[in-house]
Motif scaffolding. Structure first.
Motif, PDB file in Angstrom:
ATOM      1  N   PRO A 112       1.029  -1.208  -0.202  1.00 17.08           N
ATOM      2  CA  PRO A 112      -0.065  -0.340   0.374  1.00 17.08           C
ATOM      3  C   PRO A 112       0.909   1.232   0.114  1.00 17.08           C
ATOM      4  O   PRO A 112       1.677   1.181   0.369  1.00 17.08           O
ATOM      5  CB  PRO A 112      -1.002  -0.022   1.416  1.00 17.08           C
ATOM      6  CG  PRO A 112      -1.071  -1.344   1.483  1.00 17.08           C
ATOM      7  CD  PRO A 112       0.347  -2.293   1.234  1.00 17.08           C
ATOM      8  N   ALA A 113       0.581   2.177  -0.530  1.00 13.17           N
ATOM      9  CA  ALA A 113       0.842   3.856  -0.444  1.00 13.17           C
ATOM     10  C   ALA A 113       1.562   4.062   0.948  1.00 13.17           C
ATOM     11  O   ALA A 113       2.588   4.675   1.100  1.00 13.17           O
ATOM     12  CB  ALA A 113       0.621   4.701  -1.028  1.00 13.17           C
TER      13      ALA A 113
ATOM     14  N   LEU B 235       4.842   2.021   1.520  1.00 13.09           N
ATOM     15  CA  LEU B 235       5.876   2.888   0.277  1.00 13.09           C
ATOM     16  C   LEU B 235       6.624   3.951   0.509  1.00 13.09           C
ATOM     17  O   LEU B 235       7.325   3.978   0.525  1.00 13.09           O
ATOM     18  CB  LEU B 235       5.376   2.204  -1.112  1.00 13.09           C
ATOM     19  CG  LEU B 235       5.127   0.863  -1.228  1.00 13.09           C
ATOM     20  CD1 LEU B 235       4.903   1.150  -3.249  1.00 13.09           C
ATOM     21  CD2 LEU B 235       6.511  -0.347  -1.038  1.00 13.09           C
ATOM     22  N   ASP B 236       5.768   4.524   1.390  1.00 14.92           N
ATOM     23  CA  ASP B 236       5.878   5.622   2.186  1.00 14.92           C
ATOM     24  C   ASP B 236       6.727   5.687   2.592  1.00 14.92           C
ATOM     25  O   ASP B 236       7.972   6.990   3.003  1.00 14.92           O
ATOM     26  CB  ASP B 236       4.883   7.370   1.824  1.00 14.92           C
ATOM     27  CG  ASP B 236       3.821   7.449   1.287  1.00 14.92           C
ATOM     28  OD1 ASP B 236       4.309   7.231  -0.182  1.00 14.92           O
ATOM     29  OD2 ASP B 236       2.700   8.311   1.245  1.00 14.92           O
TER      30      ASP B 236
ATOM     31  N   ARG C 298       9.419   3.644  -8.341  1.00 16.44           N
ATOM     32  CA  ARG C 298       8.051   3.575  -7.625  1.00 16.44           C
ATOM     33  C   ARG C 298       7.146   3.261  -9.210  1.00 16.44           C
ATOM     34  O   ARG C 298       7.156   4.528  -9.705  1.00 16.44           O
ATOM     35  CB  ARG C 298       7.883   4.655  -6.531  1.00 16.44           C
ATOM     36  CG  ARG C 298       6.490   4.657  -5.919  1.00 16.44           C
ATOM     37  CD  ARG C 298       6.039   5.293  -4.401  1.00 16.44           C
ATOM     38  NE  ARG C 298       5.390   4.633  -3.465  1.00 16.44           N
ATOM     39  CZ  ARG C 298       4.730   5.329  -2.880  1.00 16.44           C
ATOM     40  NH1 ARG C 298       5.653   6.365  -1.931  1.00 16.44           N
ATOM     41  NH2 ARG C 298       3.954   5.120  -2.580  1.00 16.44           N
TER      42      ARG C 298
ATOM     43  N   ARG D  39       3.456   4.016  -9.788  1.00 19.45           N
ATOM     44  CA  ARG D  39       2.604   4.169  -8.362  1.00 19.45           C
ATOM     45  C   ARG D  39       0.934   4.235  -9.661  1.00 19.45           C
ATOM     46  O   ARG D  39      -0.311   3.444  -8.602  1.00 19.45           O
ATOM     47  CB  ARG D  39       2.155   5.640  -8.420  1.00 19.45           C
ATOM     48  CG  ARG D  39       3.313   6.025  -7.681  1.00 19.45           C
ATOM     49  CD  ARG D  39       3.731   8.212  -7.503  1.00 19.45           C
ATOM     50  NE  ARG D  39       4.527   8.112  -7.107  1.00 19.45           N
ATOM     51  CZ  ARG D  39       4.403   8.415  -5.082  1.00 19.45           C
ATOM     52  NH1 ARG D  39       3.106   7.381  -4.352  1.00 19.45           N
ATOM     53  NH2 ARG D  39       4.779   8.327  -4.620  1.00 19.45           N
ATOM     54  N   SER D  40       1.231   3.306 -10.858  1.00 19.30           N
ATOM     55  CA  SER D  40      -0.150   3.134 -11.493  1.00 19.30           C
ATOM     56  C   SER D  40      -0.120   2.486 -12.380  1.00 19.30           C
ATOM     57  O   SER D  40       0.867   1.975 -13.870  1.00 19.30           O
ATOM     58  CB  SER D  40      -0.580   4.341 -12.537  1.00 19.30           C
ATOM     59  OG  SER D  40      -1.933   3.839 -12.199  1.00 19.30           O
TER      60      SER D  40
ATOM     61  N   ASP E 117       2.930   0.466  -5.532  1.00 23.32           N
ATOM     62  CA  ASP E 117       1.458   0.718  -5.374  1.00 23.32           C
ATOM     63  C   ASP E 117       0.937  -0.164  -5.422  1.00 23.32           C
ATOM     64  O   ASP E 117      -0.168  -0.287  -6.650  1.00 23.32           O
ATOM     65  CB  ASP E 117       1.660   2.301  -5.468  1.00 23.32           C
ATOM     66  CG  ASP E 117       1.896   3.410  -4.822  1.00 23.32           C
ATOM     67  OD1 ASP E 117       1.823   3.961  -4.303  1.00 23.32           O
ATOM     68  OD2 ASP E 117       4.031   3.445  -5.266  1.00 23.32           O
ATOM     69  N   SER E 118       0.372  -0.988  -4.447  1.00 25.00           N
ATOM     70  CA  SER E 118      -1.530  -1.502  -4.264  1.00 25.00           C
ATOM     71  C   SER E 118      -1.624  -1.848  -3.257  1.00 25.00           C
ATOM     72  O   SER E 118      -1.436  -2.228  -2.021  1.00 25.00           O
ATOM     73  CB  SER E 118      -0.878  -2.894  -5.114  1.00 25.00           C
ATOM     74  OG  SER E 118      -2.171  -4.039  -5.625  1.00 25.00           O
ATOM     75  N   GLU E 119      -2.717  -1.410  -3.229  1.00 27.18           N
ATOM     76  CA  GLU E 119      -3.845  -1.792  -1.794  1.00 27.18           C
ATOM     77  C   GLU E 119      -4.423  -3.449  -2.367  1.00 27.18           C
ATOM     78  O   GLU E 119      -4.744  -3.797  -0.335  1.00 27.18           O
ATOM     79  CB  GLU E 119      -4.950  -0.857  -1.475  1.00 27.18           C
ATOM     80  CG  GLU E 119      -4.693   0.449  -1.664  1.00 27.18           C
ATOM     81  CD  GLU E 119      -4.327   0.926  -1.136  1.00 27.18           C
ATOM     82  OE1 GLU E 119      -4.184   0.632   0.344  1.00 27.18           O
ATOM     83  OE2 GLU E 119      -3.145   1.865  -0.667  1.00 27.18           O
TER      84      GLU E 119
END
Length: 267
Positions: free
Chosen positions: A46-47, A50-51, A79, A81-82, A218-220
């Motif tokens: 999740p973002a 990673l942050d 990174r 993100r999409s 990034d992935s939830e």
């Protein structure tokens, strides 16, 4: 903190995030007992995770570079993100240089001498270990086994020297047919390149990134993973080497002299 300590700290950090690591390649290249090349990781999380990871990686870099104004030490990272439809690609990495046939022949002779010397050193070490083992036992069966091991090692050593001699003699004979002033390309394998292919939703197209040390996705969705892992196929439409010796490849000499090649490359 030096380079070696930073990479050790990086590995420790990634172990603490092990639940999010979907690919790991340990590449702890050593030089004089110190790590000079870090491991490679692909992380899907999740973002928010990673942050925080990015902050901790940046802190490692700051500590490693503190007091050093030149040659900043970095942990190579990307990174995404999409992104989706991931595929890991691994390919042999090569460094290619151009020299003269004469210089290439000298290089082959030096390489043969170096490989022969390395084999002799290895042979002596094995013989010393066997000799030491003989002095440490009085058991008849064990001594008989050590005698056999010694004979096997002698045969291996002679076979290796013969193989080296035949390979290098053949290569030198083949290359010697060309004018010594001709330009010739020589490549050596320097390891592997690691690349992550993916679909970039922001740009609406396929893309890729090189995996230096870390790729963060990034992935939830915790179940997201790499679709497959594959080694990139060797292309068959490229010029094939004239000579291959281990990680060394020598191509057919060019139709121009080395001096002409150097002159042309300056323009």
């Amino acid at each position: 903190m030096n380079l070696s300590e930073m990479y050790k700290g990086f590995d420790d950090l990634m172990r603490r995030h092990n639940e999010y690591v979907v690919y790991e390649k340990t590449l702890a290249e050593m030089n004089n007992g110190k790590i000079v090349s870090g491991s490679k990781y692909i992380v899907i999380a999740p973002a928010a995770v990673l942050d925080q990871l990015e902050k901790e990686v940046a802190a490692l870099e700051r500590n490693a570079n503190e007091g050093h104004s030149n040659n900043a030490i970095t942990i190579g990272r990307h990174r995404l993100r999409s992104a989706s439809s991931f595929a890991l690609s691994i390919k042999n990495a090569k460094h290619t240089d151009t020299t003269s046939v004469e210089n290439c022949l000298d290089m082959l002779r030096r390489s043969y001498d170096k490989n022969t010397e390395r084999e002799l050193e290895n042979h002596l070490i094995i013989l010393q270990e066997l000799h030491f083992a003989k002095n440490q036992t009085t058991d008849a069966e064990e001594l008989k086994k050590l005698v056999v091991d010694n004979e096997i090692e002698d045969k291996r050593h002679k076979s290796t020297l013969k193989e080296l001699s035949e390979k290098y003699d053949t290569a030198i004979e083949l290359l010697s047919k060309y004018d010594k002033n001709r330009a010739v390309r020589v490549s050596s394998q320097t390891g592997c390149s690691y690349r992550l292919n993916y679909y970039d939703h922001e740009k609406d197209k396929r893309s890729h990134v090189s995996i230096n040390n870390l790729v963060m996705i990034d992935s939830e969705i915790p179940s997201v993973s790499l679709e497959h892992t594959a080694r990139r196929k060797k292309r068959n439409d490229t010029k094939q080497p004239l000579i291959e010796l281990g990680t060394l490849s020598i191509y057919e000499p060019l139709e121009i002299s080395y001096d002409e090649y150097v002159s042309n490359s300056k323009h």
